[in-house]
Design a protein around this motif. Structure first.
Motif, short mmCIF file in Angstrom:
data_model
loop_
_atom_site.label_atom_id
_atom_site.label_comp_id
_atom_site.label_asym_id
_atom_site.label_seq_id
_atom_site.Cartn_x
_atom_site.Cartn_y
_atom_site.Cartn_z
N LYS A 196 0.83 -1.21 0.00
CA LYS A 196 0.00 0.00 0.00
C LYS A 196 0.86 1.26 0.00
O LYS A 196 0.55 2.24 -0.69
CB LYS A 196 -0.93 -0.01 1.22
CG LYS A 196 -2.06 -1.02 1.13
CD LYS A 196 -2.66 -1.34 2.46
CE LYS A 196 -3.24 -0.13 3.14
NZ LYS A 196 -3.86 -0.48 4.44
N LEU A 197 1.94 1.23 0.77
CA LEU A 197 2.83 2.39 0.83
C LEU A 197 3.51 2.63 -0.51
O LEU A 197 3.60 3.78 -0.97
CB LEU A 197 3.88 2.17 1.92
CG LEU A 197 4.92 3.30 2.08
CD1 LEU A 197 4.24 4.62 2.43
CD2 LEU A 197 5.95 2.93 3.15
N LYS A 198 3.94 1.58 -1.16
CA LYS A 198 4.58 1.73 -2.46
C LYS A 198 3.61 2.33 -3.47
O LYS A 198 3.96 3.26 -4.23
CB LYS A 198 5.09 0.39 -2.96
CG LYS A 198 5.78 0.46 -4.32
CD LYS A 198 6.25 -0.92 -4.78
CE LYS A 198 6.91 -0.82 -6.15
NZ LYS A 198 7.34 -2.16 -6.65
N ALA A 199 2.38 1.83 -3.48
CA ALA A 199 1.38 2.37 -4.40
C ALA A 199 1.08 3.83 -4.09
O ALA A 199 0.91 4.64 -5.00
CB ALA A 199 0.10 1.53 -4.32
N LYS A 200 1.04 4.18 -2.82
CA LYS A 200 0.77 5.56 -2.43
C LYS A 200 1.88 6.49 -2.87
O LYS A 200 1.63 7.58 -3.39
CB LYS A 200 0.59 5.63 -0.91
CG LYS A 200 0.25 7.02 -0.39
CD LYS A 200 0.04 7.00 1.12
CE LYS A 200 -0.29 8.41 1.63
NZ LYS A 200 -0.49 8.41 3.11
N LEU A 201 3.13 6.05 -2.69
CA LEU A 201 4.27 6.88 -3.09
C LEU A 201 4.30 7.07 -4.61
O LEU A 201 4.74 8.12 -5.11
CB LEU A 201 5.58 6.24 -2.62
CG LEU A 201 5.82 6.24 -1.11
CD1 LEU A 201 7.07 5.45 -0.77
CD2 LEU A 201 5.93 7.66 -0.58
N GLU A 202 3.82 6.06 -5.33
CA GLU A 202 3.79 6.15 -6.79
C GLU A 202 2.48 6.73 -7.29
O GLU A 202 2.24 6.78 -8.50
CB GLU A 202 4.04 4.76 -7.39
CG GLU A 202 5.43 4.23 -7.07
CD GLU A 202 5.64 2.81 -7.58
OE1 GLU A 202 4.69 2.26 -8.20
OE2 GLU A 202 6.73 2.26 -7.38
N LYS A 203 1.61 7.13 -6.34
CA LYS A 203 0.34 7.81 -6.65
C LYS A 203 -0.51 7.00 -7.63
O LYS A 203 -0.93 7.48 -8.67
CB LYS A 203 0.61 9.20 -7.20
CG LYS A 203 1.33 10.12 -6.21
CD LYS A 203 1.58 11.50 -6.78
CE LYS A 203 2.30 12.38 -5.76
NZ LYS A 203 2.57 13.75 -6.29
N ARG A 204 -0.75 5.78 -7.24
CA ARG A 204 -1.55 4.88 -8.08
C ARG A 204 -2.27 3.89 -7.17
O ARG A 204 -1.89 3.68 -6.01
CB ARG A 204 -0.66 4.12 -9.06
CG ARG A 204 0.40 3.27 -8.37
CD ARG A 204 1.13 2.37 -9.34
NE ARG A 204 2.20 1.61 -8.70
CZ ARG A 204 2.00 0.52 -7.98
NH1 ARG A 204 0.77 0.05 -7.80
NH2 ARG A 204 3.01 -0.13 -7.43
#
Length: 1015
Positions: free
Chosen positions: A939-947
């Motif tokens: 979830k954090l990775k997706a959030k940082l990549e704004k997706r």
């Protein structure tokens, strides 16, 4: 739906023995002795807390700095000089290879902590074996040698290099022989080094010896088709599979690959098309493969050859062997039906045998030729290179040493003093040589009698490569600098051969740049860097040719018949003995790994031991109870082992696993079980695993196994397992699961709102083979402690996921409680087996949550049942209220309590811990968290990549390791997710659904292909 079926985990549960009933009166394991309670937190620890933390801090610092190749910083402040490639708190992944399979190695702050499968690997497609998962723990094993040794004392590399080169020069001048004894090697670079070594010393020879041999298959192919190769088998292309003792899902050749292939033709996608392959198994002991078969027939080792002859006769219409029938009428009928089904599936049929007898394998070749299997289910042109040992070579080496023709012997990845069939003769022959050098990482049985030990590095510390299948090359790269003063075995050989290139990294790179990288169009530094990102090179497959068998089989049949007569037991006190390879420990090289020792055997659920498996009826006839000690004598060798009742075992036989009984393995593996390798014999040019044994009861006290099979009882509740036949499923899928029966559920609780994520899981019982890879993967990912044999006996194993093994009778419920009706015990010969992974079900109406007095276990807004460890006070109400019995209580501080020091290995074992997961302490309850740390990271990775988070981006440790894709995890709120589609299957049901706890894990019912085709 087969509602009359009764499922049971063990004979004690089936028979409701007094011991079983008494144990299950207690919700928890036996209470702690009063002296332990009084001692409290003052339990003796291995080291004082301050010293423990100091050691741990040094270990992490040393290992991290070694990995980063920086100047040592003599301060306990981490990353005063931060390596460029490391960001604290974030994992790095490196490609590597384990036994020829492409893998990914997860590192944290310079420490390898987890093995994952490479999704592009041709063997596992991302799945791995339990041994691969456990291999990372060996890196931190304190039993590994810290540096080179000479004559039992510590030495240095310069000193032993000088000594060995002088000795080799003298031997070369004298013309005496030099022998390099290794297990099978498929590494192009290692084979190149060995060739260079032999070129430097022309009297040197390479002897390839495997403790568990496949010489019989290789020699049979040479005899039949002029190709001395181990075939590449394609189980995914077989509609009908007949196996004679080949445990191809558990230990045979490439079992991880075969498991994936096997499941692909029997699980979700195949069943959606209302079809699946059919599998018939003939074997002596209940193997992992036999337990998964649609039809399983127990036969004695002496009957296997006769059964194969009968099958050939039924297929060809010949009367080889005088048309002799198998003595058992049921087996003979099964062979006749199997022949009809094989012929009906001609071109998509496969017959395999686990025998190492050349004649037997020649006859199997003839059968497969009749079936048109070559070029479809069997490929001789793109063979496996995983095993290439020659049994005659190691036998001849003993003769050469006895004749005084050999002066120097080097051992690499081989340990014949432990696993050679006549270790005494081998050791005596070694005494006639002048130099023995072991390149083992351990002071194992063979290293202990060697003059010099030049310890090789762990595979995670060194460069290397592998070529486990024709045209498939994988690269090994170090993920950490050597923790101890070790070096690659290949580098030692280069130094001793005075080779111009002594650095093994340079040697490997030269090999790849010259011969392998061009296959993929790679070259130069850019090509090398790309290789280190992908991890493998795959050449185009050669066209698989068809092969016709045209040899005369009369001599072959006579040899098989002679072999059968030699191993047929006759007379009082004799049984047919078969030794076999354990799916967990293999040939014993991994015996010092506690994760594998504590992994329950897939079939028996025994940990930390081997045993003598025997049919219940045979045991009763001999007056043997389970746990009785018997003395087994064969080949002039005797061991005492406890008896284990094994449903499905052929009557008149016993089975014993090799890989145990190590005397120089390290403090974890030494003294565990008994060594069965000396029961092997050398006949007809190969090592054979069956023999007649004298058996007698010793009268010693009854042994208590550390066996997990009945530790978690459902107290007679139904709807645990649901299964049916393929015919039933095609006709009416709902009849299997009971859907549409008009049941109504009434809720007492409000529904939880899960607006974004609803994490759930689906488990396909048709795909799960019970291998246990998921258990070890979960152990590694979630810092699950090892507790040892005694604690397992106390029902205190800590595994977050278990695989329940259920037996059932084919024809419904039967009773064997009356011992006088001994013929009823024949029913146990033909039990059916079902495996079911069981973990926290993350119930929406979780019973554990309502009884916790301190809110240590709560429900998340994403559908997960959460644990807050520092709130837990250890009331165990939650475990009492859990109908699935999946919660684990920490009775001790397993990681640093002195009484468990033989199981956690050493203080440096903590270096393998995952820093993203809290280690639990004494008095705290724990259970599956659905790898919540992985969910949060995704979830954090997706959030940082704004997706948005994509389906499949988050995989559980158990899911990722499974080679058969039996476990699927994801977001149920996404209707296009793989898990949402899986749970819509007609086979989906929920365990104990009638309790209305609304579990978050759905199971797909077990389907058996018991329809007889072609009959």
């Amino acid at each position: 739906m087969e509602s009359n079926k009764k499922y049971w985990k063990g004979l004690e549960e089936l028979n409701k023995t007094p011991e079983f009933v008494e144990k299950n009166k207690h919700e928890f394991a036996e209470p702690i002795p009063i002296e332990d309670i009084l001692e409290g937190d003052g339990l003796k620890s291995k080291t004082p807390r301050r010293d423990f933390l100091k050691a741990l801090g040094f270990g992490v610092g040393a290992v991290s700095l070694a990995a980063c190749q920086k100047v040592p910083v003599h301060k306990s402040i981490p990353y005063l000089i931060k390596p460029e490639e490391i960001t604290p708190g974030l994992a790095n992944f490196y490609v590597s290879s384990y036994e020829g399979q492409a893998i990914l190695v997860k590192t944290r702050e310079g420490r390898p902590i987890k093995i994952e499968g490479n999704p592009n690997d041709i063997f596992g497609k991302g799945g791995t074996s339990s041994a691969a998962q456990a291999s990372v723990l060996d890196l931190y094993d304190s039993s590994r040698l810290k540096g080179p040794m000479q004559d039992g004392g510590e030495s240095g590399w310069d000193a032993i290099d000088t000594y060995i080169k002088n000795r080799l020069a003298t031997t070369k001048a004298s013309g005496k022989g030099i022998r390099l004894v290794t297990s099978s090697i498929n590494s192009p670079s290692t084979l190149g080094v060995i060739a260079d070594f032999i070129a430097a010393y022309p009297t040197a020879k390479h002897v390839v010896y495997d403790a568990v041999s496949y010489t019989g298959i290789i020699q049979a192919n040479q005899n039949s088709f002029g190709k001395a190769v181990l075939p590449h088998y394609n189980f995914d292309k077989a509609d009908v599979i007949v196996s004679f003792g080949a445990d191809f899902l558990g230990s045979w050749i490439s079992h991880t690959e075969f498991s994936r292939q096997y499941a692909s033709n029997r699980a979700a996608k195949a069943l959606e098309e209302k079809k699946m392959s059919r599998h018939i198994q003939f074997e002596t002991g209940m193997s992992l493969t036999g337990s998964n078969a649609d039809v399983r027939m127990p036969i004695k080792p002496s009957e296997e050859g006769t059964a194969i002859i009968s099958l050939y006769n039924a297929l060809s219409g010949n009367t080889l062997g005088g048309g002799k029938k198998v003595s058992n009428a049921a087996t003979d009928t099964a062979i006749t039906l199997a022949a009809k089904e094989l012929m009906a599936a001609k071109g998509r049929a496969l017959v395999v045998s686990g025998s190492n007898d050349v004649a037997t394998q020649i006859l199997v070749n003839a059968i497969n030729s009749l079936l048109g299997s070559y070029s479809t289910t069997i490929d001789l042109d793109n063979p496996s290179k995983q095993y290439n040992g020659n049994d005659a070579g190691i036998v001849e080496l003993v003769n050469e040493m006895n004749r005084g023709e050999v002066d120097c012997v080097f051992f690499l990845n081989s340990n014949p003093i432990y696993d050679y069939y006549d270790a005494k003769a081998f050791k005596a022959a070694l005494g006639k040589t002048k130099l023995l050098v072991s390149l083992s990482a351990y002071r194992d049985e063979t290293a202990a009698v060697s003059n010099i030990i030049a310890p090789q590095s762990h595979y995670l510390e060194t460069w290397g490569d592998a070529n486990a299948a024709e045209g498939y090359y994988t690269i090994i790269q170090p993920t950490i600098n050597p923790v101890y003063d070790t070096r690659p075995a290949e580098q030692s050989l280069l130094v001793w051969a005075n080779a111009p290139v002594k650095d093994y990294y340079t040697y490997v790179r030269n090999t790849w740049e010259k011969t392998i990288m061009p296959i993929a169009g790679l070259s130069g530094q850019a090509g090398w860097e790309k290789l280190l990102q992908t991890g493998y090179v795959k050449a185009a497959a050669k066209p698989a040719g068809t092969y016709t068998f045209s040899k005369d089989l009369n001599a072959v049949v006579q040899t098989i018949a002679g072999h059968a007569s030699q191993i047929a037991a006759s007379g009082d006190g004799k049984l047919e003995l078969q030794i076999f390879e354990s799916p967990n420990l293999g040939d014993g090289k991994k015996a010092n790994n506690p994760w594998l020792q504590e992994l329950p055997d897939p079939v028996t659920k025994v940990t930390w031991d081997n045993f003598a498996a025997i049919a219940v009826k045979t045991a009763k006839q001999w007056g043997l109870e389970e746990g009785d000690w018997i003395s087994i004598t064969a080949n002039g060798y005797t061991i005492d082992l406890p008896v284990l009742y094994q449903p499905g075992q052929a009557q008149g036989t016993i089975s014993v696993s090799v890989g145990y009984g190590r005397t120089k393995a390290g403090k974890v593996g030494e003294g565990v079980g008994k060594n069965a390798f000396p029961f092997a014999t050398y006949r007809n040019g190969t090592f054979q695993n069956s023999i007649v044994a004298d058996v007698k009861k010793t009268g010693a006290l009854t042994y208590v196994f550390a066996q997990t099979q009945t530790h978690h009882s459902y107290e007679g509740r139904n709807s645990i397992i649901k299964e049916g036949t393929l015919t039933q499923y095609v006709k009416n899928p709902e009849s299997i699961t009971g859907k549409g029966e008009g049941k109504e559920n009434y809720d007492l609780w409000d529904e939880y709102q899960r607006p974004t994520y609803n994490w759930v899981m689906a488990i396909d019982l048709n795909a799960c083979t019970g291998c246990g890879s998921c258990i070890v993967a979960c152990t590694a990912e979630n810092n699950v402690p090892v507790v040892g044999r005694d604690e397992v006996r106390n029902r205190r194993e800590m595994h977050w996921i278990r695989i329940d093994r259920y037996y059932s009778f084919k024809d419904g419920e039967k009773s064997v409680t009356k011992e006088k009706e001994i013929n009823k015990l024949d029913d146990l010969d033909h039990v059916q087996v079902t495996y079911q992974p069981m973990l926290c079900q993350h119930c929406d109406h979780a019973p554990c949550e309502t009884v916790c007095p301190v809110l240590a276990t709560t429900h998340s807004s994403e559908g997960l049942n959460m644990m807050t460890y520092n709130r837990c006070v250890g009331t165990r109400y939650c475990a009492n209220n859990c109908p699935y019995k999946v919660r684990r209580f920490n009775w001790f501080n397993y990681w640093n309590d002195s009484r468990f020091e033989n199981y956690i290995q050493n203080e440096y074992t903590e270096l393998v811990l995952n820093p993203d997961v809290t280690t639990r302490f004494r008095g705290v309850m724990e259970k599956c968290s659905m790898c919540v740390q992985r969910i949060q990271a995704g979830k954090l990775k997706a959030k940082l990549e704004k997706r948005p988070l994509q389906d499949g981006e988050v995989k559980m440790a158990c899911q990722q390791s499974c080679p058969t894709n039996a476990i699927v995890f994801g977001n149920l709120n996404d209707p296009n997710s793989e898990v949402a589609k899986a749970l819509k299957s007609e086979r989906t049901y929920y365990v104990l659904e009638e309790l209305n706890v609304k579990p978050g894990i759905g199971y797909q019912a077990k389907i058996r292909n018991t329809t007889v085709t072609g009959a």
